[in-house]
Design a protein around this motif. Sequence first.
Motif, PDB file in Angstrom:
ATOM      1  N   LEU A 183       0.798  -1.230   0.000  1.00 49.23           N
ATOM      2  CA  LEU A 183       0.000   0.000   0.000  1.00 49.23           C
ATOM      3  C   LEU A 183       0.836   1.287   0.000  1.00 49.23           C
ATOM      4  O   LEU A 183       0.533   2.210  -0.770  1.00 49.23           O
ATOM      5  CB  LEU A 183      -0.954  -0.003   1.202  1.00 49.23           C
ATOM      6  CG  LEU A 183      -2.141  -0.973   1.100  1.00 49.23           C
ATOM      7  CD1 LEU A 183      -2.900  -1.023   2.421  1.00 49.23           C
ATOM      8  CD2 LEU A 183      -3.077  -0.555  -0.027  1.00 49.23           C
ATOM      9  N   PRO A 184       1.896   1.420   0.824  1.00 48.60           N
ATOM     10  CA  PRO A 184       2.638   2.682   0.824  1.00 48.60           C
ATOM     11  C   PRO A 184       3.370   2.964  -0.484  1.00 48.60           C
ATOM     12  O   PRO A 184       3.739   4.117  -0.751  1.00 48.60           O
ATOM     13  CB  PRO A 184       3.653   2.496   1.973  1.00 48.60           C
ATOM     14  CG  PRO A 184       3.098   1.404   2.813  1.00 48.60           C
ATOM     15  CD  PRO A 184       2.400   0.497   1.857  1.00 48.60           C
ATOM     16  N   PHE A 185       3.573   1.945  -1.300  1.00 48.66           N
ATOM     17  CA  PHE A 185       4.389   2.102  -2.503  1.00 48.66           C
ATOM     18  C   PHE A 185       3.576   2.114  -3.800  1.00 48.66           C
ATOM     19  O   PHE A 185       4.142   2.276  -4.871  1.00 48.66           O
ATOM     20  CB  PHE A 185       5.420   0.966  -2.573  1.00 48.66           C
ATOM     21  CG  PHE A 185       6.273   0.855  -1.343  1.00 48.66           C
ATOM     22  CD1 PHE A 185       7.312   1.743  -1.116  1.00 48.66           C
ATOM     23  CD2 PHE A 185       6.010  -0.107  -0.384  1.00 48.66           C
ATOM     24  CE1 PHE A 185       8.096   1.663   0.019  1.00 48.66           C
ATOM     25  CE2 PHE A 185       6.790  -0.205   0.762  1.00 48.66           C
ATOM     26  CZ  PHE A 185       7.837   0.685   0.965  1.00 48.66           C
ATOM     27  N   SER A 186       2.264   1.930  -3.702  1.00 45.53           N
ATOM     28  CA  SER A 186       1.453   1.847  -4.918  1.00 45.53           C
ATOM     29  C   SER A 186       0.183   2.676  -4.765  1.00 45.53           C
ATOM     30  O   SER A 186      -0.716   2.319  -3.996  1.00 45.53           O
ATOM     31  CB  SER A 186       1.102   0.389  -5.221  1.00 45.53           C
ATOM     32  OG  SER A 186       0.183   0.312  -6.296  1.00 45.53           O
ATOM     33  N   ALA A 187       0.112   3.756  -5.523  1.00 48.69           N
ATOM     34  CA  ALA A 187      -1.100   4.576  -5.517  1.00 48.69           C
ATOM     35  C   ALA A 187      -2.278   3.793  -6.085  1.00 48.69           C
ATOM     36  O   ALA A 187      -3.418   3.949  -5.632  1.00 48.69           O
ATOM     37  CB  ALA A 187      -0.870   5.846  -6.332  1.00 48.69           C
ATOM     38  N   LYS A 188      -2.002   2.928  -7.056  1.00 49.28           N
ATOM     39  CA  LYS A 188      -3.072   2.118  -7.650  1.00 49.28           C
ATOM     40  C   LYS A 188      -3.656   1.155  -6.621  1.00 49.28           C
ATOM     41  O   LYS A 188      -4.879   0.955  -6.564  1.00 49.28           O
ATOM     42  CB  LYS A 188      -2.519   1.342  -8.843  1.00 49.28           C
ATOM     43  CG  LYS A 188      -3.575   0.562  -9.613  1.00 49.28           C
ATOM     44  CD  LYS A 188      -2.975  -0.098 -10.841  1.00 49.28           C
ATOM     45  CE  LYS A 188      -4.039  -0.869 -11.612  1.00 49.28           C
ATOM     46  NZ  LYS A 188      -3.458  -1.532 -12.829  1.00 49.28           N
ATOM     47  N   ALA A 189      -2.790   0.563  -5.791  1.00 46.31           N
ATOM     48  CA  ALA A 189      -3.274  -0.352  -4.755  1.00 46.31           C
ATOM     49  C   ALA A 189      -4.137   0.391  -3.745  1.00 46.31           C
ATOM     50  O   ALA A 189      -5.200  -0.092  -3.331  1.00 46.31           O
ATOM     51  CB  ALA A 189      -2.090  -1.019  -4.057  1.00 46.31           C
ATOM     52  N   ARG A 190      -3.691   1.582  -3.326  1.00 45.40           N
ATOM     53  CA  ARG A 190      -4.470   2.372  -2.362  1.00 45.40           C
ATOM     54  C   ARG A 190      -5.810   2.783  -2.964  1.00 45.40           C
ATOM     55  O   ARG A 190      -6.847   2.752  -2.288  1.00 45.40           O
ATOM     56  CB  ARG A 190      -3.682   3.609  -1.926  1.00 45.40           C
ATOM     57  CG  ARG A 190      -2.428   3.291  -1.114  1.00 45.40           C
ATOM     58  CD  ARG A 190      -1.885   4.546  -0.439  1.00 45.40           C
ATOM     59  NE  ARG A 190      -1.499   5.570  -1.408  1.00 45.40           N
ATOM     60  CZ  ARG A 190      -0.305   5.653  -1.984  1.00 45.40           C
ATOM     61  NH1 ARG A 190       0.626   4.748  -1.706  1.00 45.40           N
ATOM     62  NH2 ARG A 190      -0.034   6.632  -2.836  1.00 45.40           N
ATOM     63  N   ALA A 191      -5.788   3.151  -4.225  1.00 45.96           N
ATOM     64  CA  ALA A 191      -7.028   3.579  -4.880  1.00 45.96           C
ATOM     65  C   ALA A 191      -8.020   2.424  -4.979  1.00 45.96           C
ATOM     66  O   ALA A 191      -9.233   2.600  -4.769  1.00 45.96           O
ATOM     67  CB  ALA A 191      -6.725   4.136  -6.268  1.00 45.96           C
ATOM     68  N   SER A 192      -7.532   1.237  -5.315  1.00 45.54           N
ATOM     69  CA  SER A 192      -8.431   0.091  -5.456  1.00 45.54           C
ATOM     70  C   SER A 192      -9.023  -0.324  -4.112  1.00 45.54           C
ATOM     71  O   SER A 192     -10.189  -0.705  -4.023  1.00 45.54           O
ATOM     72  CB  SER A 192      -7.700  -1.086  -6.109  1.00 45.54           C
ATOM     73  OG  SER A 192      -6.667  -1.583  -5.276  1.00 45.54           O
ATOM     74  N   ALA A 193      -8.233  -0.212  -3.031  1.00 52.57           N
ATOM     75  CA  ALA A 193      -8.754  -0.512  -1.702  1.00 52.57           C
ATOM     76  C   ALA A 193      -9.831   0.496  -1.313  1.00 52.57           C
ATOM     77  O   ALA A 193     -10.869   0.145  -0.732  1.00 52.57           O
ATOM     78  CB  ALA A 193      -7.629  -0.508  -0.680  1.00 52.57           C
ATOM     79  N   ALA A 194      -9.593   1.765  -1.643  1.00 55.12           N
ATOM     80  CA  ALA A 194     -10.581   2.803  -1.346  1.00 55.12           C
ATOM     81  C   ALA A 194     -11.867   2.589  -2.146  1.00 55.12           C
ATOM     82  O   ALA A 194     -12.966   2.921  -1.676  1.00 55.12           O
ATOM     83  CB  ALA A 194     -10.000   4.181  -1.649  1.00 55.12           C
ATOM     84  N   MET A 195     -11.743   2.033  -3.334  1.00 54.55           N
ATOM     85  CA  MET A 195     -12.925   1.768  -4.164  1.00 54.55           C
ATOM     86  C   MET A 195     -13.869   0.781  -3.486  1.00 54.55           C
ATOM     87  O   MET A 195     -15.093   0.889  -3.613  1.00 54.55           O
ATOM     88  CB  MET A 195     -12.490   1.228  -5.525  1.00 54.55           C
ATOM     89  CG  MET A 195     -11.864   2.261  -6.451  1.00 54.55           C
ATOM     90  SD  MET A 195     -11.183   1.512  -7.961  1.00 54.55           S
ATOM     91  CE  MET A 195     -12.681   0.921  -8.725  1.00 54.55           C
ATOM     92  N   VAL A 196     -13.321  -0.189  -2.766  1.00 54.82           N
ATOM     93  CA  VAL A 196     -14.170  -1.153  -2.060  1.00 54.82           C
ATOM     94  C   VAL A 196     -14.985  -0.438  -0.990  1.00 54.82           C
ATOM     95  O   VAL A 196     -16.204  -0.659  -0.857  1.00 54.82           O
ATOM     96  CB  VAL A 196     -13.311  -2.279  -1.427  1.00 54.82           C
ATOM     97  CG1 VAL A 196     -14.194  -3.231  -0.621  1.00 54.82           C
ATOM     98  CG2 VAL A 196     -12.554  -3.043  -2.496  1.00 54.82           C
TER      99      VAL A 196
END
Length: 312
Positions: A59-72
């Motif tokens: 999560l700290p290294f990937s904006a895409k990962a953080r965004a996808s988690a927020a989408m849930v």
Amino acid sequence: MNRSTRTATLSWAALAVCSGFMIVTQVRVNGQLGAAIGDGYAAAVWSFGSGLVLLAALLPFSAKARASAAMVVRAVRAGSLRPWQALGGFGGAFLVLSQSVAASVTGVALFTIAVVAGQVAGGMSFDAVGLSPSGRRPVTTARAAGAVLVLAAAAVSLAGRADTGFPVWLLVLPLVSGVCVSWQQGVNGHVRAASSGYAATLFNFVTGTAVLLVALAVHAAGAGLPSHWPGNPLLYTGGVVGIGFIAIAVLAVRHLGVLVLGLCTISGQLGGAIVLDLALGPAVTAATVAGAGIALAGVAVASRGRLGSGPC
């Protein structure tokens, strides 16, 4: 189904078969860790918790990962994703706990046949009610016949252990966990549709770790925590293996449906279970091998024509 779609579907099916071998590998690892420390609850928490740590580290290294988690989170708040659809980790938690408690006693092959029986029954039921993102899939005569064969396989396998003092009640755990795995595959597909494969896998590990921590706390209140942990690093890889097969299931369920995804993973599970028990023990009985053969026949019958026709 056109040629390119059929090729893609077969590719997903092949990946699902590989994930089945990963499942029985995790069964072996978690079962041996639970036996080594004398605490299946702690072994289950380690398996799920270590997987969660690895996923969260991204999560700290990937904006895409953080965004996808927020989408849930946004999808749940908006109502497009129901809260219970984000709780697939409960099914995975029950599977991992049953691995840690029962697999070292039953052996991987017999444990897997019990899981398979639960998966087929669960897969048929959940496809019939439209649990997965692909919607309802009817219970055909072939699927019903395949399910009966798989249940018969479990009975044949058990018959070979009837006179050994084997605690048959332990097989209730993998049987129920097989149903839970089918449910997990279906609901995780909804999370994947609302976000990404990463987010679906992450939330699976979050919920699974949470429920296992509660179970461990209740267990430890009476039995305490293990004081000795083995030095073999391979016994701590259950979480890594779990990330692999859960991620495959999250991505493949939309293309295959709950039942066929389960049938493909079952093929890998049964073959891998026999190989692991033959190589590492306990001894594989003729009844267990016969049961695995009957179960594979049930898989073939239930999936007949499914990969070659209809939309995926």
